[in-house]
Design a protein around this motif. Sequence first.
Motif, PDB file in Angstrom:
ATOM      1  N   LYS A   1     -13.744 -20.832 -86.050  1.00 29.55           N
ATOM      2  CA  LYS A   1     -15.017 -21.612 -86.404  1.00 29.55           C
ATOM      3  C   LYS A   1     -15.213 -21.665 -87.711  1.00 29.55           C
ATOM      4  O   LYS A   1     -15.565 -22.947 -88.173  1.00 29.55           O
ATOM      5  CB  LYS A   1     -16.104 -20.752 -85.692  1.00 29.55           C
ATOM      6  CG  LYS A   1     -17.484 -21.583 -85.972  1.00 29.55           C
ATOM      7  CD  LYS A   1     -18.635 -20.709 -85.385  1.00 29.55           C
ATOM      8  CE  LYS A   1     -19.906 -21.178 -86.094  1.00 29.55           C
ATOM      9  NZ  LYS A   1     -20.784 -20.426 -86.573  1.00 29.55           N
TER      10      LYS A   1
ATOM     11  N   VAL B   1     -13.110 -25.035 -88.717  1.00 29.55           N
ATOM     12  CA  VAL B   1     -13.305 -26.322 -87.991  1.00 29.55           C
ATOM     13  C   VAL B   1     -14.413 -26.936 -88.817  1.00 29.55           C
ATOM     14  O   VAL B   1     -15.409 -26.580 -89.579  1.00 29.55           O
ATOM     15  CB  VAL B   1     -14.093 -25.952 -86.585  1.00 29.55           C
ATOM     16  CG1 VAL B   1     -14.511 -27.041 -85.835  1.00 29.55           C
ATOM     17  CG2 VAL B   1     -13.178 -25.391 -85.675  1.00 29.55           C
ATOM     18  N   ASN B   2     -14.500 -28.271 -88.804  1.00 30.64           N
ATOM     19  CA  ASN B   2     -15.096 -29.351 -89.648  1.00 30.64           C
ATOM     20  C   ASN B   2     -16.112 -29.975 -88.590  1.00 30.64           C
ATOM     21  O   ASN B   2     -17.218 -30.303 -89.133  1.00 30.64           O
ATOM     22  CB  ASN B   2     -14.491 -30.301 -90.456  1.00 30.64           C
ATOM     23  CG  ASN B   2     -13.520 -29.503 -91.563  1.00 30.64           C
ATOM     24  OD1 ASN B   2     -14.060 -28.852 -91.957  1.00 30.64           O
ATOM     25  ND2 ASN B   2     -12.355 -29.984 -91.984  1.00 30.64           N
ATOM     26  N   ASP B   3     -15.884 -30.204 -87.644  1.00 33.36           N
ATOM     27  CA  ASP B   3     -16.404 -31.059 -86.680  1.00 33.36           C
ATOM     28  C   ASP B   3     -17.729 -30.033 -86.198  1.00 33.36           C
ATOM     29  O   ASP B   3     -17.625 -29.124 -85.565  1.00 33.36           O
ATOM     30  CB  ASP B   3     -15.868 -31.414 -85.397  1.00 33.36           C
ATOM     31  CG  ASP B   3     -16.341 -32.271 -84.235  1.00 33.36           C
ATOM     32  OD1 ASP B   3     -17.090 -33.041 -84.824  1.00 33.36           O
ATOM     33  OD2 ASP B   3     -16.295 -32.179 -83.461  1.00 33.36           O
ATOM     34  N   PRO B   4     -18.925 -30.779 -86.401  1.00 31.02           N
ATOM     35  CA  PRO B   4     -20.237 -30.141 -85.887  1.00 31.02           C
ATOM     36  C   PRO B   4     -20.126 -29.774 -84.386  1.00 31.02           C
ATOM     37  O   PRO B   4     -20.723 -28.663 -84.159  1.00 31.02           O
ATOM     38  CB  PRO B   4     -21.240 -30.995 -86.530  1.00 31.02           C
ATOM     39  CG  PRO B   4     -21.017 -31.895 -87.242  1.00 31.02           C
ATOM     40  CD  PRO B   4     -19.261 -32.035 -86.903  1.00 31.02           C
TER      41      PRO B   4
ATOM     42  N   LYS C   1     -17.878 -26.829 -83.685  1.00 32.12           N
ATOM     43  CA  LYS C   1     -18.463 -25.811 -84.312  1.00 32.12           C
ATOM     44  C   LYS C   1     -19.653 -25.126 -83.337  1.00 32.12           C
ATOM     45  O   LYS C   1     -19.844 -23.977 -83.122  1.00 32.12           O
ATOM     46  CB  LYS C   1     -19.123 -25.733 -85.586  1.00 32.12           C
ATOM     47  CG  LYS C   1     -18.296 -25.785 -86.905  1.00 32.12           C
ATOM     48  CD  LYS C   1     -19.006 -25.449 -87.719  1.00 32.12           C
ATOM     49  CE  LYS C   1     -17.849 -25.441 -89.003  1.00 32.12           C
ATOM     50  NZ  LYS C   1     -18.054 -24.455 -90.172  1.00 32.12           N
TER      51      LYS C   1
END
Length: 64
Positions: A29, A32-35, A38
């Motif tokens: 987590k 990870v960059n993608d909301p 996440k």
Amino acid sequence: MNYGLHEVLELQEMAAFKTTCLTKSKTMKALVNDPLLKDIMQQDIDVSTRQLQEYASILSNVKQ
């Protein structure tokens, strides 16, 4: 409640696997960059944590 030895061992095995998955989700987590991803991972972390608490509760009540 009395559980069979195989039931206790299976629950311990599930708890060990779930702990590994939880550790991986928490670690990944952070990378990870993608909301949305996440959020999905956080939901998995919350569910896994709750499941591990339930497993611990069951295992603590096992009569040996």
